[in-house]
Write a protein that holds these residues in place. Structure first.
Motif, mmCIF file in Angstrom:
data_model
loop_
_atom_site.group_PDB
_atom_site.id
_atom_site.type_symbol
_atom_site.label_atom_id
_atom_site.label_comp_id
_atom_site.label_asym_id
_atom_site.label_seq_id
_atom_site.Cartn_x
_atom_site.Cartn_y
_atom_site.Cartn_z
ATOM 1 N N ASN B 107 79.781 61.745 -18.000
ATOM 2 C CA ASN B 107 78.180 62.528 -17.642
ATOM 3 C C ASN B 107 78.324 63.964 -17.861
ATOM 4 O O ASN B 107 77.325 64.507 -17.985
ATOM 5 N N ILE B 109 80.159 65.699 -20.115
ATOM 6 C CA ILE B 109 80.589 66.222 -21.405
ATOM 7 C C ILE B 109 79.409 65.641 -22.520
ATOM 8 O O ILE B 109 79.247 66.226 -23.586
ATOM 9 N N LYS B 190 78.300 70.108 -14.515
ATOM 10 C CA LYS B 190 77.789 69.746 -15.766
ATOM 11 C C LYS B 190 76.899 71.007 -16.038
ATOM 12 O O LYS B 190 76.893 71.276 -17.360
ATOM 13 N N ARG B 194 78.029 73.919 -19.309
ATOM 14 C CA ARG B 194 76.980 74.552 -20.335
ATOM 15 C C ARG B 194 76.903 76.075 -20.405
ATOM 16 O O ARG B 194 75.858 76.448 -20.950
#
Lengths: 322, 552
Positions: B107, B109, B190, B194
């Protein structure tokens, strides 16, 4: 009966027949991994078969035939993608419409080459068996040679393709992006994945694979065109994808089982002793794969907690949904 | 004491004149919003004031009808969430966006290239020297790393990356196996991986225990100290004063004011949020002292179709003229408890009785006839309880027609009732035949509540009755339920906000993973205690003096 099932000829023709199902299954599997159920497999197979076959007959070129098959089925899939991804039309209805549209167009195109057989140069290409041994000396090797090694390039290509797709799906970032899109499109979108691109791409690639599978029927299996040549293979594919649990490697085995069942009818018919028994009637036998399909669906739905496939199947995605 | 707009150089982002409508509903109208680099900025407003819409615009999910967004001084036009991420904006959504059947690592990557993953995770090598000695893999050259594609290896890197922010979870677990707060951690990682420099948290504490909230706050503060800007969406004032540096108040789609948190008091904030002074005190009338038992649940156990225990051995009683609150994290068995009592699901074992009369195994209709009424407000509000495309009258009829005589349905009494409900509960609707789907969330909830009250039940079960309601509507609901209590109705109130549960209920039962952790007297408990029970410590353990925290 057993002697039929274990004869090298039967295994050989089952493998050869299962190529059609395998390519279709891989195609539909990709489509469903992107979260779209495309019930138009039958239609796309017919489009690929008719466009490809007419190109083969008219040009006597295998390359043209392959390109035409890809174009025919790819355009069908593109239409489906436009309707279901961009316009968010109901996937089931669109898929059914594609099957009917594809069948109509394919039969009208195909009727132009009905009765013409596959050009000899293409036939020659498919009678070349790259792995076949010259004259094996033991009975076992003769069996292996006849059953598994006497196949054309297309057969091995589709098996290698299944392995490659497995690596792609579970070992690459692009494959992960595809799986996430099918599992939770909003999550994929939020992760910066271009979900529309993914969906279009894999729906069209899926359609192209179905079309290639379809082309194998008139070009190699039958050697000529007849109306509705796929005779329900596309529907088997839809069930097969569930049977193999959306997994490319399992698709190889699944296609073989269904392929074997599909040709059982004609094999039994050729066997005089068995064909005298009333029950072994070819029509009953050709019903077998569909019967197995129903059994598979019942088992899958009854199994508690079994994985039910990509979660987004059937759900249109609209980013600004509230 | 409005803060004059700061110089553009120190702004992480600024939004100017943002408008957005959905059909005829105007969610944002000319909103200005600015957040500085390295601050935690609260976005405060009632439900429906446009907070989430505004932040969904910033994160690229919605496109604004008009307005200008600039991020780190550059004007941007986001066409997708991907565009926003590439500008360093990451949002942790209120409803997590995770694929349940994929691992946490997958979830996290998904959507990144291998290069991006390693670039994001590699910075850690220079940060923590000792890690490279602990794990030889970190010291290999980037070329070799590219070849190492195993997810286990990436999971290790993610684990270490998370530790930098004192976040702890197992990246190899499937998302479906993670707890709610772990899922939130995954979402935070997550966006951090990024490279988000601006983090938007949409009501992050709504699903957490007080202890988890505290931990989240220290994570957020740590991120601020590392130079991140954080937008913290909430309507809980206590959290804003505890955590945030500045606050921007939204009301009905417009920005009202931006203030420095340390220079403002809560009453001013409420006034700005609601638009006028309101009484925020929740009253709790004394319960009926006779303590006559109404509902008795004994050893209630329920296994779902996958064989998981959703309720195990739950026992409790409710009394007439009393409100029993039920606390617990989302999915701790509240829904199953309601459904078992109402007869929608059949318990695996145990007994449920009303007035000493067994009701488990009866059909929902005969349970209703015995005076049990339920209003369950699911997340989508309309899923259970109302038929969305029908008007109020027809929805009132749903619970009534079965007890009418004759073939034809008599609507006059129902429409009379509907008029009464509309008047009593102050429901905004063009008419009784207007489909309830078109009403606002608060009004829909009032319809359910009004209908159930008019059945004059003995036992009233309400689940999440104030979910998504603004402060005023919430207080209307509390008032209505208090009236029921005064009329000697036994109320089971399943709630989310611990402050409300403590102030409003007489006793509180805490559920954790389908088990009853104990029943508390609301006069003698604290949020901390309830929080401990919500995360699985039994009341006996807390009360017998075993120090939970230091024993760990």
């Amino acid at each position: 009966m057993i002697s039929i099932l274990t004869s090298p000829d039967f295994i050989s023709s089952a493998i050869s027949f299962s190529v059609i199902l395998l390519l279709g299954t891989l195609g539909e599997l990709l489509t469903e991994r992107a979260g779209h159920l495309n019930l138009g497999v039958e239609g796309m197979m017919l489009l690929g078969a008719s466009f490809g076959y007419i190109a083969a007959v008219r040009s006597s070129s295998l390359v043209f035939a392959l390109v035409a098959a890809c174009l025919g089925s790819g355009l069908g899939a593109l239409m489906y993608a436009f309707l279901t991804v961009s316009l968010r039309v109901n996937q089931t209805v669109t898929g059914l419409a594609l099957t009917m549209f594809g069948a109509g167009l394919a039969n009208s195109v195909g009727s132009k080459v009905a009765g013409t057989s596959t050009p000899p140069n293409i036939e020659a290409f498919f009678s070349f068996h790259p792995l076949e041994m010259d004259s094996p000396n033991s009975a076992f090797l003769r069996f292996i040679n006849k059953a598994f090694l006497s196949h054309d390039v297309f057969v091995y290509f589709s098996i290698v393709l299944a392995v490659l797709l497995c690596v792609f799906l579970f070992r690459t970032q692009e494959g992960l992006a595809l799986r996430l899109t099918g599992e939770n499109t909003a999550a994929a979108d939020a992760s910066g994945i271009k979900v529309t691109r993914i969906k279009y791409l894999y729906i069209v690639i899926g359609g192209v694979l179905c079309g290639l599978g379809g082309l194998y029927l008139p070009l190699v299996q039958q050697g000529y065109w007849i109306e509705n040549i796929t005779a329900g293979q596309g529907w088997l594919v839809v069930a097969l994808v569930i049977f193999v649990r959306w997994h490319p490697i399992k698709a190889i085995a699944g296609s073989f089982v269904f392929g074997a069942l599909s040709i059982l009818g004609s094999s039994v018919q050729l066997n005089e002793r068995l064909s005298t028994i009333p029950f072994y009637n070819q029509y009953i036998m050709s019903m077998f794969p569909f019967f197995l399909t129903i059994v598979v669906l019942v088992i899958t739905s009854a199994r508690k907690g079994a994985w039910r496939g990509p979660a987004e199947i059937g759900h249109p995605y609209f980013r600004e949904d509230r | 004491m409005s803060v004059s707009s700061s110089s553009p150089a120190e702004n992480a982002f600024s939004m100017k004149g943002i408008s957005k409508s959905f059909g005829s509903v105007c969610a944002n109208e000319g909103i200005d919003f600015e957040v500085k680099i390295g601050e935690i900025h609260a976005l405060l407003g009632e439900n429906g004031s446009g907070k989430s819409t505004l932040m969904n615009i910033l994160s690229g999910v919605y496109r604004p009808d008009c307005g200008k967004i600039s991020v780190f001084g550059e004007t941007r036009d986001f066409r997708s969430p991907g565009d926003a991420i590439r500008c360093g904006i990451g949002m942790v959504y209120q409803h997590f966006k995770l694929a349940e059947s994929l691992s946490a690592t997958d979830n996290i990557i998904a959507g990144l290239s291998k290069g991006q993953i390693f670039r994001a995770l590699q910075t850690e090598k220079s940060d923590d020297r000792h890690i490279s000695t602990m794990d030889p893999d970190v010291s290999v050259s980037p070329d070799q790393k590219q070849r190492r594609t195993g997810t286990n290896y990436i999971s290790d890197l993610i684990r270490k990356f998370a530790k930098r922010f004192h976040i702890d979870f197992d990246p190899d677990k499937l998302a479906s196996q993670l707890s709610v707060s772990e899922k939130q951690s995954v979402e935070i990682i997550k966006v951090l991986i990024r490279g988000a420099k601006i983090l938007i948290m949409d009501e992050p504490t709504a699903v957490l225990t007080p202890q988890e909230t505290k931990k989240l706050f220290s994570v957020l503060k740590k991120m601020r100290d590392q130079g991140c800007s954080i937008v913290f969406i909430s309507h809980k004032l206590g959290e804003i004063t505890e955590l945030c540096d500045r606050v921007t108040v939204l009301r009905k789609g417009r920005s009202v004011d931006t203030l420095v948190v340390s220079q403002v008091d809560t009453y001013d904030l409420i006034e700005k949020m609601v638009g006028r002074k309101i009484e925020l005190e929740i009253v709790r009338p004394a319960p009926n002292p006779e303590r006559l038992e109404c509902l008795r649940v004994e050893g209630l156990t329920y296994h779902d179709e996958k064989g998981l225990a959703k309720l195990s051995d739950v026992s409790f009683s409710t009394f007439y003229g009393e409100i029993l609150g039920v606390a617990g994290l989302a999915g701790s068995g509240q829904k199953e408890l309601c459904e078992a009592i109402a007869g929608i699901i059949r318990p695996s074992s145990g007994s449920i009785s009303v007035d000493a009369e067994e009701i488990s195994g009866l059909s929902p209709r005969s349970i209703t006839a015995k005076g049990v009424s339920m209003c369950f407000i699911p997340e989508d509000r309309l899923g259970m309880g109302l038929v969305a495309s029908m008007g109020i009258t027809e929805n009132v009829l749903l619970k009534e027609y079965a007890f009418q005589k004759g073939i034809f349905i008599k609507t006059d009494r129902a429409s009379e009732k509907s008029d009464q409900i509309i008047k009593e509960l102050d429901i905004m609707t063009p008419g009784v035949r207007h489909p309830v789907r078109l009403l606002s969330g608060g009004n829909i909830q009032k319809v359910i509540l009004g209908r159930e009250i008019h059945l004059h039940p003995k036992l009233m079960i309400t689940a999440y009755a104030v979910r998504g309601l603004d402060i005023q509507s919430s207080h209307t609901v509390y008032r209505l339920l208090n009236e029921q209590k005064k009329q000697n109705v036994s109320v089971l109130y399943i709630g989310e906000d611990l402050d409300v549960l403590i102030a409003f209920c007489d006793r509180i039962m805490v559920l954790c993973r389908g088990e009853n952790m104990g029943i508390l007297d609301a006069n003698h408990t604290s949020k901390i205690e309830i929080g401990q029970m919500m995360s699985g410590t039994r009341l006996e353990v807390i009360r017998t003096g075993v120090d939970y925290v230091s024993n760990r």
